[in-house]
Design a protein around this motif. Structure first.
Motif, short mmCIF file in Angstrom:
data_model
loop_
_atom_site.label_atom_id
_atom_site.label_comp_id
_atom_site.label_asym_id
_atom_site.label_seq_id
_atom_site.Cartn_x
_atom_site.Cartn_y
_atom_site.Cartn_z
N GLN A 1 0.71 -1.13 0.02
CA GLN A 1 0.11 0.06 0.01
C GLN A 1 0.86 1.27 -0.03
N ASN A 2 2.13 1.08 0.73
CA ASN A 2 2.65 2.55 1.11
C ASN A 2 4.03 2.67 -0.07
N TYR A 3 4.34 1.36 -0.56
CA TYR A 3 5.56 1.56 -1.46
C TYR A 3 5.37 0.78 -2.64
N GLY A 4 4.50 -0.03 -2.88
CA GLY A 4 3.82 -0.76 -4.09
C GLY A 4 4.84 -1.82 -4.28
N GLY A 5 5.59 -2.31 -3.27
CA GLY A 5 6.51 -3.65 -3.10
C GLY A 5 8.05 -3.01 -2.54
N LEU A 6 8.90 -3.98 -3.02
CA LEU A 6 10.10 -3.64 -2.57
C LEU A 6 11.25 -3.99 -3.87
N ASP A 7 12.22 -3.72 -3.63
CA ASP A 7 13.37 -3.89 -4.86
C ASP A 7 14.50 -4.68 -4.08
N MET B 1 10.23 -15.17 4.99
CA MET B 1 10.06 -13.96 4.18
C MET B 1 10.43 -13.94 2.81
N ILE B 2 11.22 -14.79 2.36
CA ILE B 2 11.44 -14.95 0.73
C ILE B 2 10.12 -15.19 0.29
N GLN B 3 9.37 -16.41 0.51
CA GLN B 3 8.13 -16.86 -0.14
C GLN B 3 6.95 -15.46 0.20
N ALA B 4 7.22 -14.66 1.03
CA ALA B 4 6.38 -13.57 1.08
C ALA B 4 6.68 -12.40 0.27
N MET B 5 7.85 -12.18 0.13
CA MET B 5 8.48 -11.16 -0.48
C MET B 5 8.39 -11.28 -2.25
N ILE B 6 8.55 -12.65 -2.62
CA ILE B 6 8.53 -12.63 -3.93
C ILE B 6 7.39 -12.07 -4.81
N PRO B 7 6.17 -12.31 -4.46
CA PRO B 7 5.35 -11.53 -5.34
C PRO B 7 5.32 -10.12 -5.19
N LEU B 8 6.09 -9.36 -4.22
CA LEU B 8 6.01 -7.93 -3.95
C LEU B 8 7.51 -7.40 -4.61
N ALA C 1 17.28 -3.87 -13.70
CA ALA C 1 18.71 -4.35 -13.15
C ALA C 1 18.28 -5.70 -12.40
N GLY C 2 17.06 -6.09 -12.02
CA GLY C 2 16.60 -7.38 -11.36
C GLY C 2 16.59 -6.80 -9.60
N ALA C 3 15.46 -7.76 -9.31
CA ALA C 3 15.42 -7.36 -7.78
C ALA C 3 16.45 -8.30 -7.17
N ARG C 4 16.78 -7.80 -5.78
CA ARG C 4 17.89 -8.68 -5.15
C ARG C 4 17.55 -9.22 -3.49
N MET C 5 17.68 -10.27 -3.38
CA MET C 5 17.59 -10.75 -2.00
C MET C 5 18.83 -11.34 -1.49
N VAL C 6 19.39 -10.80 -0.40
CA VAL C 6 20.55 -11.23 0.38
C VAL C 6 20.42 -11.91 1.47
N MET D 1 16.47 -21.71 -4.22
CA MET D 1 15.56 -20.39 -4.52
C MET D 1 16.21 -20.17 -6.00
N ALA D 2 17.47 -19.82 -5.99
CA ALA D 2 18.21 -19.42 -7.09
C ALA D 2 17.86 -20.10 -8.33
N LYS D 3 17.79 -21.58 -8.26
CA LYS D 3 17.55 -22.31 -9.28
C LYS D 3 15.97 -22.02 -9.70
N MET D 4 15.18 -22.17 -8.66
CA MET D 4 13.72 -21.92 -9.08
C MET D 4 13.15 -20.68 -9.49
N LEU D 5 14.09 -19.53 -9.12
CA LEU D 5 13.90 -18.37 -9.91
C LEU D 5 14.47 -17.76 -11.09
N SER D 6 15.35 -18.81 -11.52
CA SER D 6 16.10 -18.41 -12.70
C SER D 6 15.62 -18.28 -13.95
N ASP D 7 14.35 -19.05 -14.17
CA ASP D 7 13.64 -18.79 -15.41
C ASP D 7 12.68 -17.77 -15.47
N ARG D 8 12.76 -16.87 -14.43
CA ARG D 8 11.73 -15.75 -14.63
C ARG D 8 12.28 -14.67 -15.72
N PRO D 9 11.40 -14.16 -16.63
CA PRO D 9 11.59 -13.35 -17.86
C PRO D 9 12.49 -12.15 -17.40
#
Length: 316
Positions: free
Chosen positions: A112-118, A153-160, A166-171, A249-257
């Motif tokens: 609602q406040n930021y439209g998601g995260l990067d 957190m990873i699962q909850a944030m993926i849709p956001l 440049a691609g979104a980043r998770m560390v 998760m890197a493997k599962m997310l690797s086929d995103r366009p």
């Protein structure tokens, strides 16, 4: 509130460093064009103190909007206030990474406040061993917070995660103690080591079954003969799970366009002088936070599913 600096001293420190344009992560990124701006949103879990506080500071110093989370809302607000007094664009929201309702409420607020995260920095973690201690008295809390909290957190944030060229980043803040073949934390079960070493045999079920088996042995009192790491056993097992889940998760997310890529990596900050180590570490929080910020802000990041320390890739 525990930390390397008192809140008043932190405010002075933040004000002094706010105008240093080329410190930290930025120094190795120039002269390439920076992909982030004040519109870029980073979420840092457990950002009210220690490494999380410092990661928030370094990201904010580069102009990123930071949302730090804290289980204790009042403590988080105090931390955010220190940043704001130093001129940083940092805000706080209450979050318990183990509470489904808390995560859902945070997701709704963030959208609602930021439209998601990067950028997502999974920093929230616990450790009850210090010095030469190796108790597993709190093993369930350690595994649940460090592994399942990170996974939640990873699962909850993926849709956001916002679309980005440049691609979104998770560390994920992790540890060398979670290495499969570490000298001090090696798993003695050769078969299990082979499964964890081969990305083709890694599954979420394997990781969950492994930590469940460990916790069952702790409950039964048989863990010492189970072939688990000998150093900070429960913490090591939790970080082994985090490291392995990062690769999965890197493997599962690797086929995103293109334009919707999500890059996920983990890193070891080292033995940092924070409350978690009883301030017995040999690395400053500034140095401990550096690689997280470096990974989060790398331009044209094409690496994912890797493990880093001191800005260098290391083996799992």
């Amino acid at each position: 509130m525990a930390g390397v600096l008192t809140m008043k001293h932190r405010a002075r420190h933040l004000t002094k460093t706010n105008n240093v344009a080329n410190d930290g992560a930025l120094s190795l990124l120039e002269p390439r064009r920076l992909w982030w701006s004040a519109e870029t949103v980073a979420v840092v879990t457990g950002g009210n103190r220690g490494i999380g506080f410092e990661i928030s500071k370094q990201l904010a110093a580069q102009g990123v909007t930071v949302v730090l989370t804290s289980r204790d809302h009042s403590v988080g607000l105090e931390a955010a206030k220190v940043f704001q007094e130093g001129g940083f664009n940092v805000f706080c929201h209450q979050l318990d990474v183990l509470d489904t309702a808390s995560i859902t409420e945070f997701c709704d607020w963030l959208k609602q406040n930021y439209g998601g995260l990067d950028i997502l920095i999974n920093n929230a973690a616990v450790n009850f061993n210090q010095g030469f201690d190796n108790t597993v008295e709190y093993a369930s809390q350690v595994i649940t917070t460090n592994y399942y909290g990170t996974k939640n957190m990873i699962q909850a944030m993926i849709p956001l995660m916002k679309p980005s060229a440049a691609g979104a980043r998770m560390v994920n803040v992790s540890s060398r103690l979670g290495r499969i073949n570490g000298k001090r934390s090696k798993i003695e079960d050769v078969c299990l080591r082979e499964k964890f070493s081969n990305l083709d045999t890694i599954t979420e079920e394997l990781i969950d079954q492994t930590v469940s088996s460990f916790l069952q042995q702790v409950q039964d009192g048989t863990w010492e003969s189970g072939g688990w790491p000998k150093t900070f056993t429960d913490y090591s097992v939790s970080k082994l799970a985090v490291n392995t889940y990062t690769r999965l998760m890197a493997k599962m997310l690797s086929d995103r366009p293109e334009g919707q890529k999500i890059y996920i990596n983990c890193y070891c900050p080292g033995w940092v002088k924070t409350a978690m180590t009883g301030y017995a570490g040999n690395i400053s929080v500034e140095a401990g936070a550096d690689t997280a910020v470096w990974l989060a802000l790398l331009p044209d990041l094409a690496v994912t599913g890797k493990f880093f320390a001191e800005r260098r890739e290391i083996s799992f």
